[in-house]
Design a protein around this motif. Sequence first.
Motif, mmCIF file in Angstrom:
data_model
loop_
_atom_site.group_PDB
_atom_site.id
_atom_site.type_symbol
_atom_site.label_atom_id
_atom_site.label_comp_id
_atom_site.label_asym_id
_atom_site.label_seq_id
_atom_site.Cartn_x
_atom_site.Cartn_y
_atom_site.Cartn_z
ATOM 1 N N LEU A 199 -102.391 -55.334 79.834
ATOM 2 C CA LEU A 199 -102.171 -55.851 78.487
ATOM 3 C C LEU A 199 -101.385 -54.887 77.613
ATOM 4 O O LEU A 199 -101.580 -53.673 77.670
ATOM 5 N N VAL A 200 -100.515 -55.469 76.771
ATOM 6 C CA VAL A 200 -99.793 -54.723 75.744
ATOM 7 C C VAL A 200 -100.058 -55.393 74.393
ATOM 8 O O VAL A 200 -99.904 -56.614 74.265
ATOM 9 N N PHE A 201 -100.482 -54.599 73.408
ATOM 10 C CA PHE A 201 -100.743 -55.104 72.061
ATOM 11 C C PHE A 201 -99.658 -54.608 71.111
ATOM 12 O O PHE A 201 -98.983 -53.602 71.381
ATOM 13 N N ARG A 202 -99.503 -55.282 69.992
ATOM 14 C CA ARG A 202 -98.516 -54.874 69.001
ATOM 15 C C ARG A 202 -99.191 -54.424 67.716
ATOM 16 O O ARG A 202 -100.024 -55.115 67.157
ATOM 17 N N LYS A 203 -98.863 -53.229 67.279
ATOM 18 C CA LYS A 203 -99.180 -52.713 65.958
ATOM 19 C C LYS A 203 -100.665 -52.850 65.615
ATOM 20 O O LYS A 203 -101.522 -52.379 66.340
ATOM 21 N N HIS A 232 -96.508 -47.992 78.657
ATOM 22 C CA HIS A 232 -96.686 -48.831 77.478
ATOM 23 C C HIS A 232 -97.898 -49.756 77.585
ATOM 24 O O HIS A 232 -98.169 -50.531 76.671
ATOM 25 N N ILE A 233 -98.611 -49.705 78.698
ATOM 26 C CA ILE A 233 -99.784 -50.564 78.890
ATOM 27 C C ILE A 233 -100.973 -49.973 78.143
ATOM 28 O O ILE A 233 -101.301 -48.803 78.300
ATOM 29 N N HIS A 234 -101.631 -50.792 77.336
ATOM 30 C CA HIS A 234 -102.754 -50.334 76.523
ATOM 31 C C HIS A 234 -104.111 -50.587 77.184
ATOM 32 O O HIS A 234 -105.046 -49.815 76.971
ATOM 33 N N VAL A 235 -104.238 -51.665 77.935
ATOM 34 C CA VAL A 235 -105.467 -51.951 78.684
ATOM 35 C C VAL A 235 -105.089 -52.280 80.123
ATOM 36 O O VAL A 235 -104.358 -53.240 80.367
ATOM 37 N N PRO A 236 -105.564 -51.499 81.079
ATOM 38 C CA PRO A 236 -105.255 -51.785 82.489
ATOM 39 C C PRO A 236 -105.900 -53.097 82.938
ATOM 40 O O PRO A 236 -106.973 -53.489 82.462
ATOM 41 N N GLY A 237 -105.224 -53.757 83.868
ATOM 42 C CA GLY A 237 -105.697 -55.053 84.339
ATOM 43 C C GLY A 237 -107.062 -55.022 85.008
ATOM 44 O O GLY A 237 -107.698 -56.068 85.159
ATOM 45 N N ILE A 238 -107.552 -53.848 85.389
ATOM 46 C CA ILE A 238 -108.870 -53.757 86.020
ATOM 47 C C ILE A 238 -109.968 -54.260 85.093
ATOM 48 O O ILE A 238 -111.030 -54.704 85.538
ATOM 49 N N TYR A 239 -109.706 -54.221 83.784
ATOM 50 C CA TYR A 239 -110.704 -54.679 82.819
ATOM 51 C C TYR A 239 -110.617 -56.178 82.544
ATOM 52 O O TYR A 239 -111.522 -56.740 81.919
ATOM 53 N N VAL A 240 -109.534 -56.819 82.931
ATOM 54 C CA VAL A 240 -109.264 -58.201 82.528
ATOM 55 C C VAL A 240 -109.545 -59.146 83.694
ATOM 56 O O VAL A 240 -108.947 -59.022 84.767
#
Length: 232
Positions: A166-170, A203-211
């Motif tokens: 995941l990538v989040f903005r601001k 630039h990844i904020h949350v690794p896919g292992i959590y999703v």
Amino acid sequence: MNIIFDNPHSALEGLLFDGMFIAAGGFGLCGIPELLIDAIREAGTKDLTIASNNCGVDDFGLGVLLKTKQIRKMISSYVGENAEFMRQYLSGELELEFNPQGTLAERMRAGGAGIAGFYTKTGVGTVVAEGKEQKTFNGETYVLETGIVADLSIVKAWKADTSGNLVFRKTARNFNPPAATCGRICVAEVEEIVPVGSLDPDHIHVPGIYVHRLLQGQHEKRIEQRTTRAAA
């Protein structure tokens, strides 16, 4: 394993139950999982405990679950934009656990990291510390706060790849990343899903292992307080 679902209802299938504990991302109305919230409303799941920075507004965000009386308890930092929240709390219909914003974010992060609790100076000498263990370190008093582990995390990201990175903005980064990690199951709604390898790993904020589940959708992105000025 395919984690992508066509809509929020299918993404939540088999996960919802009465009395469950949900961690929800977002800050104000920025970065809230609005599609998943609406799906929970339509499912009618009740007696919810929800940990979130705030509870939306009267007719949008988590506020829609207040309107339908599906929330039993809120764990929040700020509740000032929601008249129905105030009415339910003052009438004894809604339980409220206040947390300073940094403490709430750290409780989520700690839960996701497997940390049972931590000591902080924030809240010492206030109602926030009442009933909690307090300890002295280097002559300063600290209060024990527990990590949050929720039955379900619901978050909203800008982009994801098909593996769930995941990538989040601001401003959406304030609570979404820690909320995503502290749920036993995490469901993320995003604006765009791209192939694996499309996102810069730095630039990844949350690794896919959590999703665990992912959906793409269209979002209203309502502005909570719109302030404008006349043209010069």
